[in-house]
Design a protein around this motif. Structure first.
Motif, short mmCIF file in Angstrom:
data_model
loop_
_atom_site.label_atom_id
_atom_site.label_comp_id
_atom_site.label_asym_id
_atom_site.label_seq_id
_atom_site.Cartn_x
_atom_site.Cartn_y
_atom_site.Cartn_z
N ILE A 137 0.85 -1.18 0.00
CA ILE A 137 0.00 0.00 0.00
C ILE A 137 0.89 1.24 0.00
O ILE A 137 2.06 1.18 0.40
CB ILE A 137 -0.96 0.04 1.21
N PRO A 138 0.38 2.40 -0.46
CA PRO A 138 1.19 3.62 -0.44
C PRO A 138 1.58 4.01 0.98
O PRO A 138 0.83 3.76 1.93
CB PRO A 138 0.26 4.68 -1.06
N ASN A 139 2.74 4.64 1.11
CA ASN A 139 3.22 4.98 2.45
C ASN A 139 2.86 6.39 2.90
O ASN A 139 3.20 6.79 4.01
CB ASN A 139 4.74 4.78 2.56
N ALA A 165 -6.15 3.21 0.62
CA ALA A 165 -5.95 1.80 0.26
C ALA A 165 -6.59 0.87 1.29
O ALA A 165 -7.24 -0.12 0.94
CB ALA A 165 -4.46 1.50 0.13
N LEU A 166 -6.43 1.20 2.56
CA LEU A 166 -7.03 0.37 3.61
C LEU A 166 -8.55 0.42 3.54
O LEU A 166 -9.24 -0.59 3.76
CB LEU A 166 -6.54 0.82 4.98
N LEU A 167 -9.10 1.59 3.21
CA LEU A 167 -10.55 1.71 3.07
C LEU A 167 -11.06 0.88 1.90
O LEU A 167 -12.14 0.30 1.96
CB LEU A 167 -10.94 3.18 2.90
N THR A 192 -4.70 3.93 9.57
CA THR A 192 -3.39 3.30 9.39
C THR A 192 -3.56 1.81 9.70
O THR A 192 -4.62 1.36 10.12
CB THR A 192 -2.34 3.90 10.34
N VAL A 193 -2.50 1.06 9.50
CA VAL A 193 -2.57 -0.37 9.80
C VAL A 193 -2.89 -0.61 11.28
O VAL A 193 -3.41 -1.68 11.64
CB VAL A 193 -1.27 -1.09 9.39
N PHE A 197 1.23 -6.03 5.69
CA PHE A 197 1.24 -4.83 4.86
C PHE A 197 2.65 -4.26 4.73
O PHE A 197 3.38 -4.10 5.70
CB PHE A 197 0.29 -3.78 5.44
N THR A 198 3.00 -3.96 3.48
CA THR A 198 4.28 -3.32 3.15
C THR A 198 3.96 -1.93 2.62
O THR A 198 3.27 -1.79 1.61
CB THR A 198 5.04 -4.13 2.08
#
Length: 258
Positions: free
Chosen positions: A124-126, A134-136, A155-156, A168-169
């Motif tokens: 996912i983008p940092n 991305a998480l949504l 966030t994660v 997650f990376t």
């Protein structure tokens, strides 16, 4: 001969006067750059010369705008802009909507999300805004659940349920396409997907819903929003030529938002 020379001089002066303003507009690779190149062609007869400046990441275009190196940018959605202004103190203003680009899931390993292995690595983008987006999307796709209080920037650490134990990376958004070989899957912004030769419609294994708050915008420095060239820039971007180009070129993976 005198009459011809005079007419030539008049035409030259008219052409010179037509290009009454010159600006630099910052964009990111992919559809934002491609669309702005056409906008520049449309704007030229209107009296605006646009130098399209491509940036390789999401951070520099707002800094360049704030520093006066460019006069406008067109690459970001409002949640990202709001986060940048809060974090960095930029005094910038939205002047127009442009496009919406649903985020896509890509993989070199699987063809559908249901077969992702337990503990699969997911890129996912940092940056906080696109990472949260991305998480949504992953929540929308049923892979995780998030704490509702996190809003648009989870966030994660806000993951409350992760049945597959996804790992997650977090990478720079521009690096994600090049990292697919090392990941099981990744959520990639459309502009970086296109710039890397990926077709969002045929290469993605899942897409974000088109109904989302991430409409992209044209941004200028506060105080410039009423400048005559801003009106011309918007008129050129919102032209029929540009809308037709977007509709015909991206097959529904890039949507006009005006």
């Amino acid at each position: 001969m005198l009459r011809i020379a005079t007419l030539t001089s008049v035409l030259a002066l008219t052409a010179s006067a037509a290009l009454a303003a010159e600006i630099k507009v910052g964009v990111s690779p992919g559809e934002h750059a491609e669309i702005m190149e056409l906008v520049a062609e449309v704007a030229e007869p209107m009296g605006l010369e646009i130098d399209v400046v491509e940036f390789s990441d999401y951070v520099i275009p707002n800094q360049a705008l704030a520093d006066g190196d460019i006069q406008a940018n067109s690459f970001q959605h409002v949640p990202y802009l709001d986060n940048q202004m809060a974090d960095r103190g930029f005094d910038l203003t939205v002047v127009a909507n442009t496009i919406t680009t649903p985020m896509g899931v890509y993989s070199d390993k699987v063809t559908e999300l249901s077969v992702l292995a337990e503990g699969a690595s997911f890129g996912i983008p940092n940056d906080p805004t696109n990472g949260g987006r991305a998480l949504l999307v992953l929540q929308e796709l049923g892979l995780i659940k998030l704490d509702e209080s996190a809003g648009l920037k989870p966030t994660v650490l806000d993951i409350t349920e992760n049945p597959k134990g996804l790992k997650f990376t977090e990478l720079d958004a521009a690096q994600l396409p090049r990292s697919l070989a090392d990941l099981d899957a990744a959520l990639i912004n459309t502009n970086y997907a296109i710039a890397s030769g990926l077709n969002p419609k045929t290469d993605s294994i899942a897409m974000e819903s088109a109904e989302n708050p991430y409409v992209n915008v044209i941004v200028v420095r506060s105080g410039d929003e009423n400048a005559p060239w801003v009106e011309t820039l918007i008129k050129a971007y919102h032209s029929d030529e540009v809308k037709t180009f977007i509709d015909e070129s991206y097959n529904g993976t890039v949507l006009t938002s005006w």
